[in-house]
Design a protein around this motif. Sequence first.
Motif, PDB file in Angstrom:
ATOM      1  N   THR A 190      20.888  65.562  41.921  1.00 59.29           N
ATOM      2  CA  THR A 190      20.637  64.511  40.926  1.00 59.29           C
ATOM      3  C   THR A 190      19.665  63.466  41.488  1.00 59.29           C
ATOM      4  OG1 THR A 190      22.876  64.760  40.033  1.00 59.29           O
ATOM      5  CG2 THR A 190      21.737  62.683  39.546  1.00 59.29           C
ATOM      6  N   ALA A 191      18.675  63.125  40.703  1.00 58.63           N
ATOM      7  CA  ALA A 191      17.702  62.118  41.142  1.00 58.63           C
ATOM      8  C   ALA A 191      18.273  60.719  40.963  1.00 58.63           C
ATOM      9  CB  ALA A 191      16.408  62.258  40.347  1.00 58.63           C
ATOM     10  N   VAL A 192      18.162  59.923  42.015  1.00 63.10           N
ATOM     11  CA  VAL A 192      18.648  58.546  42.028  1.00 63.10           C
ATOM     12  C   VAL A 192      17.532  57.665  42.569  1.00 63.10           C
ATOM     13  CG1 VAL A 192      20.364  56.957  42.976  1.00 63.10           C
ATOM     14  CG2 VAL A 192      21.017  59.328  42.441  1.00 63.10           C
ATOM     15  N   VAL A 193      17.221  56.619  41.831  1.00 54.77           N
ATOM     16  CA  VAL A 193      16.093  55.756  42.190  1.00 54.77           C
ATOM     17  C   VAL A 193      16.603  54.448  42.775  1.00 54.77           C
ATOM     18  CG1 VAL A 193      14.152  54.428  41.267  1.00 54.77           C
ATOM     19  CG2 VAL A 193      14.542  56.786  40.503  1.00 54.77           C
ATOM     20  N   THR A 194      15.998  54.042  43.867  1.00 53.36           N
ATOM     21  CA  THR A 194      16.304  52.747  44.458  1.00 53.36           C
ATOM     22  C   THR A 194      15.078  52.282  45.235  1.00 53.36           C
ATOM     23  OG1 THR A 194      17.895  51.535  45.831  1.00 53.36           O
ATOM     24  CG2 THR A 194      17.318  53.739  46.542  1.00 53.36           C
ATOM     25  N   SER A 195      15.159  51.079  45.755  1.00 56.35           N
ATOM     26  CA  SER A 195      14.015  50.537  46.498  1.00 56.35           C
ATOM     27  C   SER A 195      14.043  51.010  47.947  1.00 56.35           C
ATOM     28  CB  SER A 195      14.053  49.008  46.470  1.00 56.35           C
ATOM     29  OG  SER A 195      13.880  48.554  45.150  1.00 56.35           O
ATOM     30  N   HIS A 196      12.878  51.236  48.499  1.00 62.66           N
ATOM     31  CA  HIS A 196      12.763  51.642  49.907  1.00 62.66           C
ATOM     32  C   HIS A 196      13.087  50.433  50.773  1.00 62.66           C
ATOM     33  CE1 HIS A 196      11.624  54.032  53.277  1.00 62.66           C
ATOM     34  NE2 HIS A 196      10.610  53.247  53.613  1.00 62.66           N
ATOM     35  N   GLY A 197      14.252  50.507  51.416  1.00 62.96           N
ATOM     36  CA  GLY A 197      14.709  49.370  52.199  1.00 62.96           C
ATOM     37  C   GLY A 197      15.826  48.605  51.522  1.00 62.96           C
ATOM     38  N   GLY A 198      16.308  49.136  50.382  1.00 64.79           N
ATOM     39  CA  GLY A 198      17.426  48.517  49.676  1.00 64.79           C
ATOM     40  C   GLY A 198      18.747  48.760  50.390  1.00 64.79           C
ATOM     41  N   TYR A 199      19.839  48.539  49.672  1.00 67.64           N
ATOM     42  CA  TYR A 199      21.179  48.507  50.285  1.00 67.64           C
ATOM     43  C   TYR A 199      21.566  49.866  50.890  1.00 67.64           C
ATOM     44  CZ  TYR A 199      26.092  47.141  50.736  1.00 67.64           C
ATOM     45  OH  TYR A 199      27.334  46.845  51.219  1.00 67.64           O
ATOM     46  N   PRO A 200      21.717  49.945  52.213  1.00 68.51           N
ATOM     47  CA  PRO A 200      22.007  51.229  52.857  1.00 68.51           C
ATOM     48  C   PRO A 200      23.318  51.873  52.408  1.00 68.51           C
ATOM     49  CG  PRO A 200      21.282  49.627  54.489  1.00 68.51           C
ATOM     50  CD  PRO A 200      21.484  48.877  53.200  1.00 68.51           C
TER      51      PRO A 200
END
Lengths: 370, 370
Positions: free
Chosen positions: B110-120
């Motif tokens: 499943t594709a999940v989008v988040t920011s590079h460097g967001g909440y680990p």
Amino acid sequence: MSAFLRFTPLTSALPSTVPFVGPEALERQRGLTIKARIGANENGFGPAPSIIEAMRREAADIWKYNDPENFALKQALAAHLGVKASNVCVGEGVDALLGLIVRMIVEPGTAVVTSHGGYPTFNFHVVGYGGRLVTVPYVEDREDLDGLLQAVKREDASLVYFANPDNPMGSWWDADKIVAFAKALPETCMLVLDEAYSETGPKGSTPDIAALIDMPNVLRTRTFSKAYGLAGARVGYVIGVAETVQAFDKVRNHFGMNRLATVAALAALKDQAYLSEVIGNIHAARERIGMIARDKGLTPLASATNFVAIDCGRDGVFARAIVDGLIEHGVFIRMPGVAPLNRCIRVSVGPKADLDLFEEALPKVLKALG
Amino acid sequence: MSAFLRFTPLTSALPSTVPFVGPEALERQRGLTIKARIGANENGFGPAPSIIEAMRREAADIWKYNDPENFALKQALAAHLGVKASNVCVGEGVDALLGLIVRMIVEPGTAVVTSHGGYPTFNFHVVGYGGRLVTVPYVEDREDLDGLLQAVKREDASLVYFANPDNPMGSWWDADKIVAFAKALPETCMLVLDEAYSETGPKGSTPDIAALIDMPNVLRTRTFSKAYGLAGARVGYVIGVAETVQAFDKVRNHFGMNRLATVAALAALKDQAYLSEVIGNIHAARERIGMIARDKGLTPLASATNFVAIDCGRDGVFARAIVDGLIEHGVFIRMPGVAPLNRCIRVSVGPKADLDLFEEALPKVLKALG
């Protein structure tokens, strides 16, 4: 309004449920006040004063996250158990740890063996991950070890669960039978041996730690919720081979532990004198529950736990009527969920005042039922 | 010894990891004592005295399980937020709730989008359920809303996560931009809007509850860990459409909440005067952290949170050296994990004594680094 459209098929197919209705919900639903809280296998004798004092002392530090590695508690448990810290994983109660175990082993269709009428929360997790529950009936109110083993082999199960001492019946097997069961299991099947009630069992009912510590397919779960009186704190742990235990770090909620729960568990381990005292109280309360039952013509089953299952001599409808009748007197108890276990009611230990209320209400309820 | 042989392929492929190394682990590894704990975005001003008093008062009740329905806390939150209790689900911190959300939506691939460097920790959950992380770089130290939306559409993502105000940069978008983002999302994509820092943001940075409450594909997560000073208690909640929120009952650990955590959260909601006071302290501490940074030739970024990201003007190696240098002085801070965010260090607010230590140690560390 509709729900989100794209939950997984597995999630969409699950029911929204609560494995157990809490006593608070009963109070709300029925507009009454529970006076004797002896239904959830809590420990009404409460935790040691030293534990309460420790929590009060550390309360102001609640702004700090708990150590995600649970270092101090793992060290203390390792010393207490005679294992290495790497043999132990701490979690937010056994319920959370059972969820993680199921998650790591169960995919849709995976066969999982347990007893028919065993711990509902385990089943909740198995269904939640799409596992295929294979249940084996109790035999003479004990978990059927031979039957469980046969079911594991027949179904090529990846996971088998039972509790020793058992919930909801309070029965137990001697340690040698448990060890023999574990040794006979295929190494492709994980045994989750739930020992939530190990502290209150008779001598010889809990295998030595050393007896199973070398088995990669055995995880023993224990808790501070029962004998230690910390159900509301949510501290459980698993004991196993380091390589197996390490897998929890792949999936656990590292920052899931409440800081004061850790404080409480550390204090609890230090106060073994209080634990001994409480176990004495639990044994005495079991005796008294048994006497109350016999006195009213019911049959208490032998118990190795902090509760007593009482055979009411008829069917589940009758036992349910007793449970429902008692709550009207402010006495909260529970009962097993399936036949033939549900001919019983299940009464948790508690202080004298709670059992007095039970003793007073039970004959009234039985009389009303005729 | 080998591990259990039959973990799922997904579990077997996962690394054993800890999303964040805790300050306690740093103390153990380096043999030092942390004097200023200003790295984990905790709130060193601590919880309200009324909260600590409530926990102390209720400590002896810890033998009781918490109400599995979280009735009282959901009612209180509903009243506080102006929603219905059915719009709220309570859990053991936002971390646990994020795990449940991911579990309900993410299958392998499943594709999940988040920011590079967001909440680990969000990423930890996505990887843990086999999701495919699609990351979008920050633009000018803010989450790139346009980029996130494009990625959702391009990848047909089922889930998109970001925090507003943001962690680890402290930046924010105004409410209208957030609402526009939510409205532009395909209804097949769930937005998890992490509002852990909403209490400390400027006016207009948090959408009204009403603005998103009718969207089945929006879940807003909030916590008592930050402004309320209860990180160690583990209380988070989600707000959403009742039909979506109800799905949590399919998978959550119903008996997962610590009883005193509930007591603390209820007391926290009642003491809004203390919250206002603490928010004032947080704002003042942010100012001071900024002044300390500027005074040493570094550039603090504007912050809507309980921490300040400080641009150290060079690369991640340099920032890491500052973090490592400060810990030798007993000052615990953290830094973003990826470039270009990792040119910054991240300093959490705290009482005067903690910031004094930071102010004292920083020039020494910078001087040693040359």
